[in-house]
Design a protein around this motif. Structure first.
Motif, PDB file in Angstrom:
ATOM      1  N   GLN A 451      73.424   1.865 -27.926  1.00 38.00           N
ATOM      2  CA  GLN A 451      73.919   0.692 -28.629  1.00 38.00           C
ATOM      3  C   GLN A 451      73.445   0.672 -30.082  1.00 38.00           C
ATOM      4  O   GLN A 451      74.200   0.317 -30.996  1.00 38.00           O
ATOM      5  CB  GLN A 451      73.469  -0.591 -27.912  1.00 38.00           C
ATOM      6  N   ALA A 452      72.185   1.041 -30.298  1.00 35.31           N
ATOM      7  CA  ALA A 452      71.651   1.051 -31.663  1.00 35.31           C
ATOM      8  C   ALA A 452      72.375   2.075 -32.531  1.00 35.31           C
ATOM      9  O   ALA A 452      72.688   1.814 -33.706  1.00 35.31           O
ATOM     10  CB  ALA A 452      70.150   1.340 -31.631  1.00 35.31           C
ATOM     11  N   MET A 453      72.669   3.254 -31.979  1.00 32.28           N
ATOM     12  CA  MET A 453      73.385   4.283 -32.757  1.00 32.28           C
ATOM     13  C   MET A 453      74.809   3.846 -33.067  1.00 32.28           C
ATOM     14  O   MET A 453      75.327   4.145 -34.150  1.00 32.28           O
ATOM     15  CB  MET A 453      73.369   5.620 -32.002  1.00 32.28           C
ATOM     16  N   LEU A 454      75.446   3.152 -32.145  1.00 24.06           N
ATOM     17  CA  LEU A 454      76.789   2.645 -32.431  1.00 24.06           C
ATOM     18  C   LEU A 454      76.758   1.616 -33.552  1.00 24.06           C
ATOM     19  O   LEU A 454      77.603   1.621 -34.459  1.00 24.06           O
ATOM     20  CB  LEU A 454      77.386   2.021 -31.166  1.00 24.06           C
ATOM     21  N   ARG A 455      75.766   0.689 -33.505  1.00 24.81           N
ATOM     22  CA  ARG A 455      75.654  -0.334 -34.544  1.00 24.81           C
ATOM     23  C   ARG A 455      75.353   0.274 -35.918  1.00 24.81           C
ATOM     24  O   ARG A 455      75.744  -0.291 -36.945  1.00 24.81           O
ATOM     25  CB  ARG A 455      74.558  -1.336 -34.165  1.00 24.81           C
ATOM     26  N   PHE A 493      67.021  -0.697 -31.893  1.00 24.81           N
ATOM     27  CA  PHE A 493      66.625  -0.183 -30.571  1.00 24.81           C
ATOM     28  C   PHE A 493      65.643  -1.145 -29.904  1.00 24.81           C
ATOM     29  O   PHE A 493      65.768  -1.462 -28.717  1.00 24.81           O
ATOM     30  CB  PHE A 493      65.987   1.208 -30.706  1.00 24.81           C
ATOM     31  N   VAL A 494      64.654  -1.617 -30.660  1.00 28.28           N
ATOM     32  CA  VAL A 494      63.683  -2.576 -30.108  1.00 28.28           C
ATOM     33  C   VAL A 494      64.392  -3.818 -29.592  1.00 28.28           C
ATOM     34  O   VAL A 494      64.143  -4.286 -28.474  1.00 28.28           O
ATOM     35  CB  VAL A 494      62.629  -2.950 -31.177  1.00 28.28           C
ATOM     36  N   ARG A 553      57.723   1.179 -22.197  1.00 26.73           N
ATOM     37  CA  ARG A 553      58.860   1.971 -22.658  1.00 26.73           C
ATOM     38  C   ARG A 553      58.796   2.190 -24.169  1.00 26.73           C
ATOM     39  O   ARG A 553      59.116   3.277 -24.668  1.00 26.73           O
ATOM     40  CB  ARG A 553      60.162   1.269 -22.279  1.00 26.73           C
ATOM     41  N   LEU A 554      58.389   1.168 -24.904  1.00 19.42           N
ATOM     42  CA  LEU A 554      58.241   1.316 -26.355  1.00 19.42           C
ATOM     43  C   LEU A 554      57.130   2.308 -26.688  1.00 19.42           C
ATOM     44  O   LEU A 554      57.224   3.059 -27.662  1.00 19.42           O
ATOM     45  CB  LEU A 554      57.948  -0.046 -26.987  1.00 19.42           C
ATOM     46  N   GLU A 555      56.075   2.302 -25.881  1.00 18.23           N
ATOM     47  CA  GLU A 555      54.981   3.257 -26.089  1.00 18.23           C
ATOM     48  C   GLU A 555      55.474   4.684 -25.848  1.00 18.23           C
ATOM     49  O   GLU A 555      55.121   5.607 -26.578  1.00 18.23           O
ATOM     50  CB  GLU A 555      53.826   2.920 -25.151  1.00 18.23           C
ATOM     51  N   LEU A 556      56.310   4.869 -24.822  1.00 13.61           N
ATOM     52  CA  LEU A 556      56.886   6.181 -24.535  1.00 13.61           C
ATOM     53  C   LEU A 556      57.683   6.709 -25.719  1.00 13.61           C
ATOM     54  O   LEU A 556      57.654   7.903 -26.027  1.00 13.61           O
ATOM     55  CB  LEU A 556      57.790   6.085 -23.300  1.00 13.61           C
ATOM     56  N   LEU A 557      58.369   5.834 -26.409  1.00 12.72           N
ATOM     57  CA  LEU A 557      59.222   6.228 -27.538  1.00 12.72           C
ATOM     58  C   LEU A 557      58.459   6.339 -28.851  1.00 12.72           C
ATOM     59  O   LEU A 557      59.043   6.676 -29.881  1.00 12.72           O
ATOM     60  CB  LEU A 557      60.366   5.229 -27.692  1.00 12.72           C
ATOM     61  N   GLY A 558      57.152   6.026 -28.852  1.00 11.33           N
ATOM     62  CA  GLY A 558      56.352   6.157 -30.058  1.00 11.33           C
ATOM     63  C   GLY A 558      56.377   4.962 -30.973  1.00 11.33           C
ATOM     64  O   GLY A 558      55.881   5.030 -32.107  1.00 11.33           O
ATOM     65  N   LEU A 559      56.937   3.843 -30.508  1.00  8.81           N
ATOM     66  CA  LEU A 559      56.988   2.634 -31.337  1.00  8.81           C
ATOM     67  C   LEU A 559      55.761   1.757 -31.129  1.00  8.81           C
ATOM     68  O   LEU A 559      55.576   0.764 -31.845  1.00  8.81           O
ATOM     69  CB  LEU A 559      58.252   1.843 -31.008  1.00  8.81           C
ATOM     70  N   LEU A 560      54.957   2.098 -30.176  1.00  5.10           N
ATOM     71  CA  LEU A 560      53.767   1.329 -29.850  1.00  5.10           C
ATOM     72  C   LEU A 560      52.670   2.316 -29.487  1.00  5.10           C
ATOM     73  O   LEU A 560      52.930   3.338 -28.838  1.00  5.10           O
ATOM     74  CB  LEU A 560      54.061   0.395 -28.664  1.00  5.10           C
ATOM     75  N   GLY A 581      62.907  -6.301 -35.032  1.00 10.44           N
ATOM     76  CA  GLY A 581      63.560  -6.223 -33.729  1.00 10.44           C
ATOM     77  C   GLY A 581      63.106  -7.318 -32.790  1.00 10.44           C
ATOM     78  O   GLY A 581      63.922  -7.968 -32.123  1.00 10.44           O
ATOM     79  N   ALA A 582      61.792  -7.559 -32.736  1.00 14.70           N
ATOM     80  CA  ALA A 582      61.254  -8.604 -31.853  1.00 14.70           C
ATOM     81  C   ALA A 582      61.674  -9.990 -32.318  1.00 14.70           C
ATOM     82  O   ALA A 582      61.997 -10.864 -31.500  1.00 14.70           O
ATOM     83  CB  ALA A 582      59.728  -8.496 -31.800  1.00 14.70           C
ATOM     84  N   MET A 583      61.675 -10.214 -33.630  1.00 15.40           N
ATOM     85  CA  MET A 583      62.073 -11.528 -34.158  1.00 15.40           C
ATOM     86  C   MET A 583      63.551 -11.802 -33.900  1.00 15.40           C
ATOM     87  O   MET A 583      63.948 -12.947 -33.666  1.00 15.40           O
ATOM     88  CB  MET A 583      61.763 -11.591 -35.659  1.00 15.40           C
ATOM     89  N   LEU A 584      64.387 -10.758 -33.921  1.00 13.96           N
ATOM     90  CA  LEU A 584      65.805 -10.937 -33.618  1.00 13.96           C
ATOM     91  C   LEU A 584      65.989 -11.429 -32.181  1.00 13.96           C
ATOM     92  O   LEU A 584      66.784 -12.334 -31.920  1.00 13.96           O
ATOM     93  CB  LEU A 584      66.549  -9.614 -33.821  1.00 13.96           C
TER      94      LEU A 584
END
Length: 595
Positions: A451-455, A493-494, A553-560, A581-584
């Motif tokens: 979804q993020a890549m489409l956006r 993505f977040v 899951r976010l940790e797995l992707l390197g965002l955390l 992302g979290a605020m959205l």
């Protein structure tokens, strides 16, 4: 999320007899096994819903009479009278009137019964929903889909979250009327005759007041109704018993709330309905955005009055949990207008971090690093499913690009459907290994990335294929995507990952509440200076494993990441993307919209 002392205990005590039937004694001095409580909550809540939404005796008959009078008025083209019939039904029942929940319960029961009756199948196949109000029409359409699956009552929680109780009430009545009209047309009989057969023979049984207005509920715009006046009087009496209130006097606060009720009515909102609180908050915030200090002060005092009104509703409502989300909306507005600017300052500082540091951090997340791999695999284009998602055969290789073990299957193996057990409430919900999925939608990390890549225009789809989008060029062959593009991809993505189950509901609680809880945990990790603490109420404790699963899951992707003490943290160069992302998600939860 604010903890209300005693509220969780009140709810659990109300559920105690139902939990006891499941073998859980919440008053056991030895303590309650959390796994047993979790397993028992679903059946207990289901039976509680059945009790609240399944009227008996006179109240059932009164609810049937409401539906008959509404149906006959609708069939005769008397839209104002039909709306007035619904306007005469209030939140709480009386000796002579059913409650809104009673009418909803009877409606769902009727729809399940009619649409599973083979004798009516042909007639009901031509049911067409019509309403001059778009939200009602959308709700009735969802109800029609559920009715054709014979799952309207089972969908009660999901429909309530998606549309709100008042819209569900009107949408259900609208579908009942449309269904009876379809049956009458097929059988070449009058609507009144079908109503006698399928609803109730005597439409005058319930003394529901009908006062037709030119525009139904719109006639009430700009002034309070008798029902409003009753609830406002009860609120004023409740205020007088409180040891401390927000306003200087009871009269000041009662006057402020009456003004809020009147303001809400101008937009067609009914503040007796928790789902309309967001409308009032939006109106108050808009009024308080002026340059004058007085505007801000009036807005803040009004928000505090609204907050106390929700505490009042928690005490008097038969379903106080329905007001939880309304409370979150008000608390978020208070936070944003009274010190919440600190978060905006954090985002501004995160955006001002050295661009090279941000670029390097964003490039190294799996969300970014896997894009060139996907584009190489994609080539000029590949076929996709009719729903616009990856085909089952492609789920496994594409998920592997993100480090996720998933396999697309037409039918989930039996053992894979067994839920995991034995996990603690302070640990993430375990991930199945591998994850068997009958659609890409069931692989949350993969779906959020797609979804993020489409956006971001990295991908684009046609009716049958997916191909590189107009923004893909900078991601191919070692290209350097613009920092704004990489930040947008990771931030979106977040937001998609956190909100993936946002409007779902299950026996453990609301998917929206999980999304909000995880978003707050993520904001706390990205901005520890704000001192955001973890809620410790019973509901949050139950939801916590699911929120921690999203964090994992976010940790797995390197965002955390985690600091030396094991505390979650967000790398400096990723804070801007993660916070946005979290605020959205928090904003979507507050406004009740989809991402």
């Amino acid at each position: 999320m604010k903890h209300v002392p005693g509220l969780a205990d009140e709810i659990l005590q109300e559920l105690a007899p139902l939990l006891a039937a499941e073998g859980v004694d919440i008053n056991d001095p030895k303590g309650v096994d959390i796994d047993a409580l979790r397993a028992a909550l679903g059946p207990a809540m289901e039976r509680r819903n059945m009790e609240l939404f399944t009227p008996t005796g006179a109240h059932r008959t009164q609810a049937l009479a409401v539906l008959r009078r509404f149906t006959e008025a609708t069939a005769a083209g008397r839209a104002d009278e039909a709306q007035a019939v619904l306007d005469g039904v209030e939140t709480d029942e009386t000796e002579d009137h059913p409650a809104i929940s009673h009418v909803i319960g009877v409606t769902l029961d009727l729809l399940d019964s009619w649409y599973s009756d083979r004798r009516l199948r042909t007639a009901l196949a031509s049911t067409r929903v019509a309403s001059r109000r778009r939200p009602v029409r959308a709700c009735a359409t969802d109800l029609l889909s559920a009715a054709r699956r014979h799952t309207t009552f089972d969908s009660l929680d999901k429909l309530t979250v998606a549309h709100g109780g008042l819209i569900l009430f009107e949408g259900g009545a609208t579908l009942v009327a449309a269904s009876i009209a379809a049956i009458a047309k097929r059988q070449r009989r009058k609507v009144t005759a079908i109503c006698r057969d399928l609803l109730i023979a005597d439409p005058e049984y319930a003394s529901v007041d009908v006062v037709a207005a030119p525009d139904g509920r719109a006639e009430e715009a700009g002034r309070t109704t008798p029902a409003d006046d009753r609830i406002l009087a009860e609120f004023e009496e409740w205020l007088s018993r409180q040891p401390q209130i927000a306003a200087p006097t009871v009269e000041d606060e009662a006057t402020a709330l009456r003004a809020i009720f009147t303001l809400a009515r101008t937009s067609g909102a009914d503040l007796r309905n928790p789902h309309d609180i967001g409308t009032a908050v939006d109106l108050l915030v808009d009024m308080g955005t002026g340059d004058g200090r007085d505007d801000h002060d009036i807005m803040m005092s009004s928000l505090f009055a609204l907050d106390e009104y929700i505490h009042f509703q928690w005490e008097i409502s038969r379903r106080p949990e329905n007001w939880d989300r309304a409370h979150d909306i008000v608390e978020d507005a208070l936070s944003a207008r009274d010190g919440g600017g600190q978060l905006a300052d954090v985002v501004e500082r995160a955006t001002a971090v050295d661009p090279q540091l941000r670029r390097a951090a964003l490039k190294n997340t799996r969300v970014s690093a896997a894009v060139p791999v996907l584009l190489e695999w994609l080539g000029t284009s590949r076929p996709i499913s009719q729903s616009g998602n990856l085909r089952l055969a492609d789920i496994e290789p594409v998920a592997a690009m993100l480090g996720v073990r998933a396999k697309g299957v037409r039918k989930v193996p039996p053992l894979a459907e067994v839920p995991a057990t034995g996990f603690a409430t302070d640990e993430p919900l375990p991930e199945p290994e591998p994850l068997f999925a009958t659609s890409m939608r069931q692989v949350p990390v993969l779906w959020a990335w797609w979804q993020a890549m489409l956006r971001c225009d990295i991908l684009e789809t046609t009716a049958t294929r997916v191909r590189p989008g107009p923004a893909s060029g900078r991601w191919i062959d070692g290209g350097e995507p613009p920092i704004e593009g990489a930040e947008a991809l990771n931030g979106l993505f977040v937001s998609f990952l956190l909100s993936e189950r946002m409007f779902d509901d299950d026996q453990f609680g609301s998917g929206a509440a999980v999304a909000v809880l995880a978003s707050r945990m993520l904001i706390a990790a990205a901005a520890p200076e704000l001192g955001i603490g973890a809620p410790d109420d019973a509901r949050s404790t139950i939801l916590r494993p699911r929120a921690l699963q999203l964090m994992a899951r976010l940790e797995l992707l390197g965002l955390l990441t985690r600091d030396a003490s094991g505390t979650p943290a967000v790398p400096e160069g990723l804070k801007s993307a993660v916070l946005r992302g979290a605020m959205l998600v928090m904003d979507v939860a507050t406004r009740g919209e989809g991402t």
